[in-house]
Design a protein around this motif. Structure first.
Motif, PDB file in Angstrom:
ATOM      1  N   MET A   1       0.856  -1.193   0.000  1.00  0.00           N
ATOM      2  CA  MET A   1       0.000   0.000   0.000  1.00  0.00           C
ATOM      3  C   MET A   1       0.893   1.245   0.000  1.00  0.00           C
ATOM      4  O   MET A   1       1.870   1.304   0.724  1.00  0.00           O
ATOM      5  CB  MET A   1      -0.885  -0.020   1.246  1.00  0.00           C
ATOM      6  CG  MET A   1      -1.886   1.113   1.282  1.00  0.00           C
ATOM      7  SD  MET A   1      -3.269   0.741   2.373  1.00  0.00           S
ATOM      8  CE  MET A   1      -2.453   0.542   3.951  1.00  0.00           C
ATOM      9  N   ILE A   2       0.530   2.201  -0.819  1.00  0.00           N
ATOM     10  CA  ILE A   2       1.361   3.401  -0.929  1.00  0.00           C
ATOM     11  C   ILE A   2       0.462   4.622  -1.066  1.00  0.00           C
ATOM     12  O   ILE A   2      -0.582   4.566  -1.726  1.00  0.00           O
ATOM     13  CB  ILE A   2       2.339   3.258  -2.116  1.00  0.00           C
ATOM     14  CG1 ILE A   2       3.211   4.493  -2.238  1.00  0.00           C
ATOM     15  CG2 ILE A   2       1.612   2.970  -3.410  1.00  0.00           C
ATOM     16  CD1 ILE A   2       4.401   4.281  -3.169  1.00  0.00           C
ATOM     17  N   ARG A   3       0.889   5.709  -0.423  1.00  0.00           N
ATOM     18  CA  ARG A   3       0.089   6.938  -0.450  1.00  0.00           C
ATOM     19  C   ARG A   3       0.819   7.982  -1.277  1.00  0.00           C
ATOM     20  O   ARG A   3       2.014   8.203  -1.093  1.00  0.00           O
ATOM     21  CB  ARG A   3      -0.095   7.440   0.979  1.00  0.00           C
ATOM     22  CG  ARG A   3      -0.982   8.679   1.063  1.00  0.00           C
ATOM     23  CD  ARG A   3      -1.275   9.022   2.524  1.00  0.00           C
ATOM     24  NE  ARG A   3      -2.250  10.097   2.614  1.00  0.00           N
ATOM     25  CZ  ARG A   3      -3.331  10.074   3.385  1.00  0.00           C
ATOM     26  NH1 ARG A   3      -3.575   9.037   4.145  1.00  0.00           N
ATOM     27  NH2 ARG A   3      -4.178  11.083   3.414  1.00  0.00           N
ATOM     28  N   PHE A   4       0.106   8.618  -2.179  1.00  0.00           N
ATOM     29  CA  PHE A   4       0.708   9.633  -3.036  1.00  0.00           C
ATOM     30  C   PHE A   4       0.164  11.007  -2.660  1.00  0.00           C
ATOM     31  O   PHE A   4      -1.049  11.213  -2.592  1.00  0.00           O
ATOM     32  CB  PHE A   4       0.396   9.348  -4.504  1.00  0.00           C
ATOM     33  CG  PHE A   4       1.027   8.079  -4.996  1.00  0.00           C
ATOM     34  CD1 PHE A   4       2.374   8.025  -5.305  1.00  0.00           C
ATOM     35  CD2 PHE A   4       0.273   6.925  -5.136  1.00  0.00           C
ATOM     36  CE1 PHE A   4       2.966   6.859  -5.751  1.00  0.00           C
ATOM     37  CE2 PHE A   4       0.856   5.743  -5.577  1.00  0.00           C
ATOM     38  CZ  PHE A   4       2.199   5.714  -5.890  1.00  0.00           C
ATOM     39  N   SER A   5       1.098  11.936  -2.424  1.00  0.00           N
ATOM     40  CA  SER A   5       0.751  13.299  -2.063  1.00  0.00           C
ATOM     41  C   SER A   5       1.590  14.258  -2.894  1.00  0.00           C
ATOM     42  O   SER A   5       2.823  14.190  -2.861  1.00  0.00           O
ATOM     43  CB  SER A   5       1.029  13.511  -0.569  1.00  0.00           C
ATOM     44  OG  SER A   5       0.805  14.871  -0.237  1.00  0.00           O
ATOM     45  N   ASN A   6       0.925  15.106  -3.651  1.00  0.00           N
ATOM     46  CA  ASN A   6       1.635  16.069  -4.510  1.00  0.00           C
ATOM     47  C   ASN A   6       2.667  15.398  -5.401  1.00  0.00           C
ATOM     48  O   ASN A   6       3.797  15.870  -5.532  1.00  0.00           O
ATOM     49  CB  ASN A   6       2.295  17.155  -3.661  1.00  0.00           C
ATOM     50  CG  ASN A   6       1.267  18.123  -3.118  1.00  0.00           C
ATOM     51  OD1 ASN A   6       0.424  18.617  -3.858  1.00  0.00           O
ATOM     52  ND2 ASN A   6       1.310  18.380  -1.834  1.00  0.00           N
TER      53      ASN A   6
END
Ligand SMILES: [Zn+2]
Length: 94
Positions: A1-6
């Motif tokens: 699981m990976i979170r992408f921000s900007n």
């Protein structure tokens, strides 16, 4: 699981590499009323014709995973105690 921000480039690269994956659209400030599940193949979250930072900026972030179960854990972290989603996309019907 990976979170992408900007980071739309990395996000779109992940989407291209995981066409069978799932994506949670969330606000960058956790909001249990906005936790929307999509398939990675959904056109509404992957078209490259959108404005810069359309996907992982402007107050929104994306959490990507290869299984819905992982995103249920992510939903809990967004404040949804039962691990449910506020909405499942009506276009891609995950
Ligand atoms: Zn969708």
């Amino acid at each position: 699981m990976i979170r992408f921000s900007n980071d739309d480039l990395s996000y779109l690269a992940w989407m291209a590499a995981h066409p069978d994956g799932f994506v949670l659209n969330v606000r960058c400030v956790a909001d249990p009323d906005y936790v929307v599940l999509h398939r990675a193949s959904c056109g509404s979250i992957s078209t490259d014709k959108q404005a810069p930072a359309a996907f992982t900026g402007r107050g929104y972030e994306k959490i990507c995973a290869v299984s819905v179960a992982e995103l249920e854990l992510a939903a809990k972290r967004e404040g949804r105690n039962d691990g449910s989603f506020s909405k499942r996309c009506g276009l891609c019907r995950p």
